[in-house]
Design a protein around this motif. Structure first.
Motif, PDB file in Angstrom:
ATOM      1  N   ALA A  78      87.819 -11.488 -22.985  1.00 28.31           N
ATOM      2  CA  ALA A  78      88.148 -10.421 -22.025  1.00 28.31           C
ATOM      3  C   ALA A  78      86.888  -9.641 -21.631  1.00 28.31           C
ATOM      4  CB  ALA A  78      89.196  -9.497 -22.622  1.00 28.31           C
ATOM      5  N   VAL A  79      85.995  -9.417 -22.581  1.00 22.21           N
ATOM      6  CA  VAL A  79      84.775  -8.655 -22.284  1.00 22.21           C
ATOM      7  C   VAL A  79      83.887  -9.399 -21.284  1.00 22.21           C
ATOM      8  CG1 VAL A  79      82.586  -7.868 -23.277  1.00 22.21           C
ATOM      9  CG2 VAL A  79      84.722  -7.355 -24.457  1.00 22.21           C
ATOM     10  N   CYS A  80      83.791 -10.730 -21.451  1.00 23.12           N
ATOM     11  CA  CYS A  80      82.870 -11.509 -20.597  1.00 23.12           C
ATOM     12  C   CYS A  80      83.412 -11.716 -19.183  1.00 23.12           C
ATOM     13  CB  CYS A  80      82.561 -12.859 -21.243  1.00 23.12           C
ATOM     14  SG  CYS A  80      81.491 -12.672 -22.684  1.00 23.12           S
ATOM     15  N   ALA A  81      84.692 -11.432 -18.962  1.00 28.14           N
ATOM     16  CA  ALA A  81      85.260 -11.605 -17.621  1.00 28.14           C
ATOM     17  C   ALA A  81      84.435 -10.840 -16.578  1.00 28.14           C
ATOM     18  CB  ALA A  81      86.711 -11.128 -17.606  1.00 28.14           C
ATOM     19  N   VAL A  82      83.997  -9.642 -16.926  1.00 30.31           N
ATOM     20  CA  VAL A  82      83.263  -8.814 -15.948  1.00 30.31           C
ATOM     21  C   VAL A  82      81.918  -9.455 -15.580  1.00 30.31           C
ATOM     22  CG1 VAL A  82      82.079  -7.259 -17.588  1.00 30.31           C
ATOM     23  CG2 VAL A  82      82.736  -6.409 -15.337  1.00 30.31           C
ATOM     24  N   GLU A  83      81.334 -10.209 -16.502  1.00 27.58           N
ATOM     25  CA  GLU A  83      80.062 -10.873 -16.196  1.00 27.58           C
ATOM     26  C   GLU A  83      80.280 -12.026 -15.211  1.00 27.58           C
ATOM     27  OE1 GLU A  83      77.228  -9.648 -17.023  1.00 27.58           O
ATOM     28  OE2 GLU A  83      75.814 -11.267 -16.593  1.00 27.58           O
ATOM     29  N   LEU A  84      81.407 -12.728 -15.352  1.00 22.62           N
ATOM     30  CA  LEU A  84      81.736 -13.783 -14.384  1.00 22.62           C
ATOM     31  C   LEU A  84      81.877 -13.155 -12.999  1.00 22.62           C
ATOM     32  CD1 LEU A  84      84.509 -15.859 -16.260  1.00 22.62           C
ATOM     33  CD2 LEU A  84      82.031 -16.224 -16.259  1.00 22.62           C
TER      34      LEU A  84
ATOM     35  N   ARG B 174      97.309  -6.724 -19.382  1.00 26.85           N
ATOM     36  CA  ARG B 174      97.858  -6.249 -18.102  1.00 26.85           C
ATOM     37  C   ARG B 174      97.026  -5.076 -17.549  1.00 26.85           C
ATOM     38  NH1 ARG B 174     103.345  -5.117 -15.608  1.00 26.85           N
ATOM     39  NH2 ARG B 174     102.992  -3.068 -14.716  1.00 26.85           N
ATOM     40  N   SER B 175      96.709  -4.121 -18.418  1.00 28.99           N
ATOM     41  CA  SER B 175      95.912  -2.961 -17.969  1.00 28.99           C
ATOM     42  C   SER B 175      94.525  -3.393 -17.523  1.00 28.99           C
ATOM     43  CB  SER B 175      95.716  -1.950 -19.100  1.00 28.99           C
ATOM     44  OG  SER B 175      96.911  -1.390 -19.442  1.00 28.99           O
ATOM     45  N   LEU B 176      93.919  -4.315 -18.279  1.00 26.08           N
ATOM     46  CA  LEU B 176      92.575  -4.776 -17.913  1.00 26.08           C
ATOM     47  C   LEU B 176      92.600  -5.463 -16.552  1.00 26.08           C
ATOM     48  CD1 LEU B 176      91.415  -6.316 -21.331  1.00 26.08           C
ATOM     49  CD2 LEU B 176      90.547  -4.215 -20.277  1.00 26.08           C
ATOM     50  N   THR B 177      93.616  -6.293 -16.331  1.00 21.61           N
ATOM     51  CA  THR B 177      93.733  -7.022 -15.066  1.00 21.61           C
ATOM     52  C   THR B 177      93.855  -6.047 -13.898  1.00 21.61           C
ATOM     53  OG1 THR B 177      94.826  -8.799 -16.264  1.00 21.61           O
ATOM     54  CG2 THR B 177      95.043  -8.834 -13.878  1.00 21.61           C
ATOM     55  N   MET B 178      94.712  -5.066 -14.083  1.00 26.05           N
ATOM     56  CA  MET B 178      94.919  -4.048 -13.051  1.00 26.05           C
ATOM     57  C   MET B 178      93.617  -3.304 -12.755  1.00 26.05           C
ATOM     58  SD  MET B 178      97.181  -2.659 -11.193  1.00 26.05           S
ATOM     59  CE  MET B 178      97.538  -1.165 -10.300  1.00 26.05           C
ATOM     60  N   GLN B 179      92.937  -2.882 -13.818  1.00 28.80           N
ATOM     61  CA  GLN B 179      91.730  -2.061 -13.627  1.00 28.80           C
ATOM     62  C   GLN B 179      90.591  -2.869 -13.025  1.00 28.80           C
ATOM     63  OE1 GLN B 179      91.746   1.043 -13.569  1.00 28.80           O
ATOM     64  NE2 GLN B 179      93.747   1.281 -14.509  1.00 28.80           N
ATOM     65  N   LEU B 180      90.443  -4.135 -13.448  1.00 32.34           N
ATOM     66  CA  LEU B 180      89.352  -4.923 -12.874  1.00 32.34           C
ATOM     67  C   LEU B 180      89.633  -5.215 -11.400  1.00 32.34           C
ATOM     68  CD1 LEU B 180      86.603  -6.217 -13.289  1.00 32.34           C
ATOM     69  CD2 LEU B 180      87.748  -8.352 -13.917  1.00 32.34           C
TER      70      LEU B 180
END
Ligand code: GRG
Length: 295
Positions: A71-77, A138-144
């Motif tokens: 989940a953390v590395c998603a933002v780097e992608l 779910r919260s992470l998906t929404m926020q990203l």
């Protein structure tokens, strides 16, 4: 005894994870090559490093970070997709990124666009395909989505491309950068709060720290475009002048920009002081990551 991981250790965790996992989720050789080319081109891993440091500081270095990595590395992608698309001839038209030929220079425009598409999509896959609770995913998906999409980074990019050559006010420049660059960095800190299940008050202060860090990041990038070197930045400098970009030095001059940077960094430190009162985090836990803004 608190043992926080060094920035280098956090970068290594991210690098090792990305090298292994993108391959596992990609089913076309050329696409994989193009995606990995940009992801592994030597980025600083700032956004995932910030998230991991916040989680590590919150847990006082006592918890293994492995369960958070996907989940953390998603933002780097997602960040890498934005750079690939930003470099395209139709946008910023850059030949050099992270000291290497840009993705479209190596693979051509079509594959570069698709490599960006692949990374953007995979980012959201990684936010849900992990060992975190469903509510957290779910919260992470929404926020990203909010931070990277039409209310965040993409909106910022449109403000930028549609205002080149036009003079923007300070408020407009702030809005542009808050969306284009700040939103993802702010998300990186908000994500840490969500992942450790922090309460709303704590998440709010972490997000505020991310916002100030993100703003400092953009001010610093503008400043280094004026007073940095290509070797240090891994890209051509003085490019903002050539393109009549709306920048902080354009508004405040070099000295005024240094002053703005210092003001924003003291706001970021105030956020850490607040966090230190309501969580196990210490004000000094981000000293190394704040040292990035050295002039
Ligand atoms: C294409 C939708 C879309 C958006 C692009 C982020 C962005 C929006 C464009 C980049 C423009 C730019 C160079 C902004 C300056 C700050 C910035 C984001 C620098 C690059 O990020 P770093 O320094 O890069 O974290 P590394 O290579 O270390 O990952």
């Amino acid at each position: 005894m608190v043992h926080l991981k060094s920035v280098e250790a956090l970068q290594n965790l991210v690098n090792d994870f990305l090298k292994k996992e993108i391959k596992a989720d990609t089913d076309q050789a050329l696409l994989l090559d193009a995606m990995q080319y940009s992801v592994n081109a030597g980025g600083k891993r700032l956004r995932p490093a910030l998230t991991l440091r916040m989680i590590d500081a919150f847990n006082q270095g006592q918890q293994d970070l492995g369960m958070y990595l996907k989940a953390v590395c998603a933002v780097e992608l997602l960040h890498t997709y934005s750079l690939i698309h930003d470099d395209l001839p139709a946008m910023d038209n850059d030949d050099l990124r992270r000291g290497l030929p840009t993705n479209h220079k190596k693979y051509g425009d079509a594959v570069a666009i698709l490599a960006g598409d692949g990374l953007l999509t995979l980012a959201f896959q990684w936010l849900v395909d992990n060992d975190l609770d469903n509510q957290i995913a779910r919260s992470l998906t929404m926020q990203l989505a909010k931070s990277a999409g039409p209310a965040g980074m993409v909106a910022g990019q449109v403000i930028d491309v549609s205002n080149e050559g036009k003079h923007l006010s300070y408020t407009e420049v702030q809005n542009l950068h808050a969306k284009k660059t700040g939103a993802l960095i702010e998300y990186a800190m908000q994500a840490a709060g969500i992942m450790v299940n922090a309460n709303q008050e704590v998440i709010k202060v972490m997000t505020s720290f991310g916002g100030h860090y993100g703003l400092a990041f953009q001010i610093y990038d503008d400043l280094m475009d004026q007073i940095g070197t290509t070797a240090r930045m891994g890209k051509l400098i003085h490019k903002d002048d050539l393109e009549a970009k709306n920048t902080y030095p354009g508004l405040f001059g070099v000295e005024g920009t240094k002053q703005k940077l210092s003001e924003v960094l003291s706001l970021a430190r105030k956020d850490l002081t607040k966090l230190a009162k309501i969580t196990p985090i210490k004000v000094t836990d981000f000293d190394d990551l704040l040292a990035y803004f050295k002039i």
